[in-house]
Design a protein around this motif. Sequence first.
Motif, PDB file in Angstrom:
ATOM      1  N   LEU A  88       0.828  -1.208   0.000  1.00  0.00           N
ATOM      2  CA  LEU A  88       0.000   0.000   0.000  1.00  0.00           C
ATOM      3  C   LEU A  88       0.866   1.263   0.000  1.00  0.00           C
ATOM      4  O   LEU A  88       0.514   2.270  -0.614  1.00  0.00           O
ATOM      5  CB  LEU A  88      -0.948  -0.007   1.206  1.00  0.00           C
ATOM      6  CG  LEU A  88      -2.066  -1.051   1.100  1.00  0.00           C
ATOM      7  CD1 LEU A  88      -2.879  -1.108   2.377  1.00  0.00           C
ATOM      8  CD2 LEU A  88      -2.986  -0.768  -0.094  1.00  0.00           C
ATOM      9  N   LYS A  89       2.002   1.169   0.654  1.00  0.00           N
ATOM     10  CA  LYS A  89       2.936   2.291   0.675  1.00  0.00           C
ATOM     11  C   LYS A  89       3.432   2.586  -0.749  1.00  0.00           C
ATOM     12  O   LYS A  89       3.443   3.729  -1.200  1.00  0.00           O
ATOM     13  CB  LYS A  89       4.123   1.930   1.577  1.00  0.00           C
ATOM     14  CG  LYS A  89       4.558   3.060   2.484  1.00  0.00           C
ATOM     15  CD  LYS A  89       5.580   2.549   3.478  1.00  0.00           C
ATOM     16  CE  LYS A  89       6.761   3.490   3.551  1.00  0.00           C
ATOM     17  NZ  LYS A  89       7.807   2.996   4.450  1.00  0.00           N
ATOM     18  N   LEU A 120       1.984   1.710  -3.461  1.00  0.00           N
ATOM     19  CA  LEU A 120       0.833   2.160  -4.243  1.00  0.00           C
ATOM     20  C   LEU A 120       0.639   3.670  -4.094  1.00  0.00           C
ATOM     21  O   LEU A 120       0.461   4.394  -5.065  1.00  0.00           O
ATOM     22  CB  LEU A 120      -0.406   1.409  -3.727  1.00  0.00           C
ATOM     23  CG  LEU A 120      -1.622   1.308  -4.630  1.00  0.00           C
ATOM     24  CD1 LEU A 120      -1.341   0.349  -5.769  1.00  0.00           C
ATOM     25  CD2 LEU A 120      -2.821   0.796  -3.829  1.00  0.00           C
ATOM     26  N   ARG A 121       0.704   4.123  -2.858  1.00  0.00           N
ATOM     27  CA  ARG A 121       0.522   5.559  -2.595  1.00  0.00           C
ATOM     28  C   ARG A 121       1.635   6.386  -3.231  1.00  0.00           C
ATOM     29  O   ARG A 121       1.381   7.419  -3.838  1.00  0.00           O
ATOM     30  CB  ARG A 121       0.477   5.807  -1.084  1.00  0.00           C
ATOM     31  CG  ARG A 121      -0.911   5.658  -0.485  1.00  0.00           C
ATOM     32  CD  ARG A 121      -0.996   6.312   0.890  1.00  0.00           C
ATOM     33  NE  ARG A 121      -0.084   5.701   1.845  1.00  0.00           N
ATOM     34  CZ  ARG A 121      -0.406   4.632   2.592  1.00  0.00           C
ATOM     35  NH1 ARG A 121      -1.608   4.088   2.483  1.00  0.00           N
ATOM     36  NH2 ARG A 121       0.454   4.119   3.439  1.00  0.00           N
ATOM     37  N   ALA A 122       2.863   5.887  -3.096  1.00  0.00           N
ATOM     38  CA  ALA A 122       4.005   6.618  -3.654  1.00  0.00           C
ATOM     39  C   ALA A 122       3.853   6.795  -5.160  1.00  0.00           C
ATOM     40  O   ALA A 122       4.080   7.880  -5.711  1.00  0.00           O
ATOM     41  CB  ALA A 122       5.298   5.877  -3.324  1.00  0.00           C
ATOM     42  N   LYS A 153       1.085   6.644  -6.913  1.00  0.00           N
ATOM     43  CA  LYS A 153      -0.060   7.508  -7.196  1.00  0.00           C
ATOM     44  C   LYS A 153       0.353   8.969  -7.127  1.00  0.00           C
ATOM     45  O   LYS A 153      -0.018   9.770  -7.978  1.00  0.00           O
ATOM     46  CB  LYS A 153      -1.177   7.253  -6.165  1.00  0.00           C
ATOM     47  CG  LYS A 153      -2.203   6.236  -6.586  1.00  0.00           C
ATOM     48  CD  LYS A 153      -3.333   6.244  -5.559  1.00  0.00           C
ATOM     49  CE  LYS A 153      -4.312   5.138  -5.817  1.00  0.00           C
ATOM     50  NZ  LYS A 153      -5.307   5.043  -4.754  1.00  0.00           N
ATOM     51  N   GLU A 154       1.134   9.292  -6.108  1.00  0.00           N
ATOM     52  CA  GLU A 154       1.594  10.672  -5.958  1.00  0.00           C
ATOM     53  C   GLU A 154       2.500  11.075  -7.114  1.00  0.00           C
ATOM     54  O   GLU A 154       2.362  12.147  -7.681  1.00  0.00           O
ATOM     55  CB  GLU A 154       2.358  10.832  -4.634  1.00  0.00           C
ATOM     56  CG  GLU A 154       1.439  11.082  -3.454  1.00  0.00           C
ATOM     57  CD  GLU A 154       2.184  11.004  -2.130  1.00  0.00           C
ATOM     58  OE1 GLU A 154       3.383  11.347  -2.111  1.00  0.00           O
ATOM     59  OE2 GLU A 154       1.548  10.601  -1.136  1.00  0.00           O
ATOM     60  N   ASP A 179      -5.206  11.075  -8.394  1.00  0.00           N
ATOM     61  CA  ASP A 179      -5.979  11.178  -7.152  1.00  0.00           C
ATOM     62  C   ASP A 179      -7.282  10.394  -7.282  1.00  0.00           C
ATOM     63  O   ASP A 179      -8.206  10.558  -6.535  1.00  0.00           O
ATOM     64  CB  ASP A 179      -6.256  12.634  -6.809  1.00  0.00           C
ATOM     65  CG  ASP A 179      -6.857  13.384  -7.982  1.00  0.00           C
ATOM     66  OD1 ASP A 179      -7.109  14.582  -7.856  1.00  0.00           O
ATOM     67  OD2 ASP A 179      -7.076  12.740  -9.034  1.00  0.00           O
ATOM     68  N   GLU A 186      -9.859   7.055  -7.641  1.00  0.00           N
ATOM     69  CA  GLU A 186     -10.143   5.884  -6.816  1.00  0.00           C
ATOM     70  C   GLU A 186     -10.011   4.613  -7.654  1.00  0.00           C
ATOM     71  O   GLU A 186     -10.572   3.583  -7.308  1.00  0.00           O
ATOM     72  CB  GLU A 186     -11.560   5.986  -6.239  1.00  0.00           C
ATOM     73  CG  GLU A 186     -11.710   7.112  -5.238  1.00  0.00           C
ATOM     74  CD  GLU A 186     -10.783   6.932  -4.030  1.00  0.00           C
ATOM     75  OE1 GLU A 186     -10.799   5.838  -3.440  1.00  0.00           O
ATOM     76  OE2 GLU A 186     -10.035   7.868  -3.696  1.00  0.00           O
ATOM     77  N   THR A 231      -7.877   2.363  -8.034  1.00  0.00           N
ATOM     78  CA  THR A 231      -7.357   1.128  -7.439  1.00  0.00           C
ATOM     79  C   THR A 231      -8.390   0.404  -6.591  1.00  0.00           C
ATOM     80  O   THR A 231      -8.225  -0.759  -6.278  1.00  0.00           O
ATOM     81  CB  THR A 231      -6.121   1.430  -6.576  1.00  0.00           C
ATOM     82  OG1 THR A 231      -6.407   2.556  -5.750  1.00  0.00           O
ATOM     83  CG2 THR A 231      -4.923   1.716  -7.440  1.00  0.00           C
ATOM     84  N   ASN A 232      -9.440   1.103  -6.209  1.00  0.00           N
ATOM     85  CA  ASN A 232     -10.469   0.434  -5.401  1.00  0.00           C
ATOM     86  C   ASN A 232     -11.541  -0.226  -6.250  1.00  0.00           C
ATOM     87  O   ASN A 232     -12.419  -0.908  -5.736  1.00  0.00           O
ATOM     88  CB  ASN A 232     -11.136   1.445  -4.461  1.00  0.00           C
ATOM     89  CG  ASN A 232     -10.138   1.982  -3.456  1.00  0.00           C
ATOM     90  OD1 ASN A 232      -9.208   1.285  -3.088  1.00  0.00           O
ATOM     91  ND2 ASN A 232     -10.316   3.221  -3.042  1.00  0.00           N
TER      92      ASN A 232
END
Lengths: 481, 249
Positions: free
Chosen positions: B121-122, B124-126, B128-129, B134, B136, B138-139
Amino acid sequence: MEDQDKLLNDITTQEYQYGFVTDIDTDVIPKGLSEDVVRLISFKKKEPEFMLEFRLKAYREWLKMKTPDWAHLKIPPIDFQETIYYAAPRTSPKYQSLDEVDPELIETFKKLGIPIEEQKHLAGVAVDVVMDSVSVTTTFKKVLAEKGIIFCSFSDALQEHPELIKKYLGMAVPTTDNFFAALNSAVFSDGSFCFIPKGVRCPMELSTYFRINTAGTGQFERTLIIAEDDSYVSYLEGCTAPKRDENQLHAAVVEIIAMDRAEVKYSTVQNWYPGDKNGLGGIYNFVTKRGICRGVSSKISWTQVETGSAITWKYPSCVLIGDNSVGEFNSVALTNHHQQADTGTKMIHIGKNTKSTIVSKGISAGKSDNSYRGLVKVMPGAINSRNFSQCDSLLLGSTCGAHTFPYIEVGNKSSIVEHEATTSKIGEDQIFYCNQRGISTEDAIGMIVNGYAREVLNKLPMEFAVEAQKLLQISLEGSVG
Amino acid sequence: MLSIKNLRASVEGKEILKGINLEVKAGEVHAIMGPNGSGKSTLANILAGKADYEILEGEVTFLGQDLLELSPEVRSRSGIFLSFQYPVEIPGVPMVNFLKASVNEHRKFKGLAPLTAGEFLKLLRAKKEMLHLDTELTNRSVNEGFSGGEKKKNEIFQMAMLEPKLAILDETDSGLDIDALRIVAEGVNALKTPENATILVTHYQRLLDYIVPDFVHVLYKGKIVLSGGKELALELEEKGYDWIKNGNE
């Protein structure tokens, strides 16, 4: 294409993982069925008189009945005189702790990946383990007793709460209902009994693992669940069975009664031995499951994941008598090799404003045949009733079959019944897309099938959903044709 | 990194590629342009290992390996990424599960331990940034109900997660409005390093305003008929494909 065919072949010819036999001392009566056998079963179980009468009545009716032939199944003739109708572990059946339980039995559960001690501690699941036909151990009984919940083997219930059995047994599934229900009524050996008193929410998922273990023993389970006014219970049933070369007959009956505003969720993961890749052996599974929403605003939901058995004949149904009552049926039925399944549901709308939902996901692979059969019947008095049915079929390969047989009868003008059906194949494009991201074809198929079934799997309690996903993966991971 | 020699391939008996030669080195961006039906997507699909094509002749080497011998999943794990022209929908499979399976297969191939849920998840966030995503996406289920632009962004996002050595972008600009095009192009540029290479398959010059190629090749009737620097794309834009057709009929 060739690679995929090869993989399809490799994967779909995988042998059943849970095929092993536990060598436990068993008390078996001679094979065959007669009035004397029925009496002997009742005698061995020290049953009250009314129970023997119930059995004998069912037996006499059964003699006049014929095996149903309307299903889309090829059922080899079954010689009912070649079946053993009663087998109980001979060792003393009751234990206070797991230490006292036959170590071999514990080993069996470990092989199945359902260690009961872990389940007790981690999952908070009260497990009433049915090994062959007699309850061997019952857990969490005390916790439940404090709430006034009765959850025990059917035999125990007969001894301790005969008045409840007498009142409710046969209410949802009368002895005359069908051939297999009549047979079960005559010879059932054990099962589970569950009673939730008024206003009580059962604090844990109730779970029973059934397992066939004696060669040639037909297993006839009987389950009765009663939910009084304003009560709630979630009940789980899961099965795995050891490998056998001969066919084994399984004819269970499950009855659910829901009173005013009561809710019962019944979830099944069924993984009886399906036979080998050539169609040899496997369980014949003829099950009658029916719930009656007797009370107003009551709700019964059936969720099933069916991956096992050589033949599955099963229609968990809801009779919606109470006004505003709700019935649900969510099903994933997977067939592979030579398996045959004819499964679905019946939703009978009797009360006003009754509602039912059917979601059926069939998955066929190998040379199997998979049918959905469902009846939605809205009686003239069931005004403003609603049904929605969604029946999907997914084909893996080109040698399997999928069929949908919906029956719809609407007796009034204010009710709405909707039916949607789709048939699809796993797309090569989907598999290639997964491949291109580094995912093997085998894993891709498992993923796609689980995605397809997700809507139903999501209805299962968490720990069961995980087990069900693994089962789907193990059971086929088929391919494209 | 990639070496294609005299590649001839057919689909359903029809010869599509009629002798392709191409050399791609680390750090390079190659654009393959050409009119519809010239074989651009076929080339991209063959490199990724899609079945349905018959290789008639030629060889393809990727990092010293015979690429054509490898299964599609092994090609992916070895570092080839295809951004699909038409990304496929997989209903009911959450994007996040799909990506986790994908990333962990790549790690397994490299002898690395799978990422834990937290580590994943970390990452994934990196990513995305990094891509300024921004959404959704991935959900949701893999590509299910995504708009055209979302699908293409999602392709680039997967590329960012997998960090391929060779990215093949098949008509990534098609169906994108100018804003989506910019986001996608910025993503591709951000992912560029001296160690990896990119092949852009495109019909229009537009994408090349944002992602500047080192080489431009013109594919026509299954052959590369013209190669040059980035100015070739502009010339092509100005004169149109007829210019090529007239010279090669």
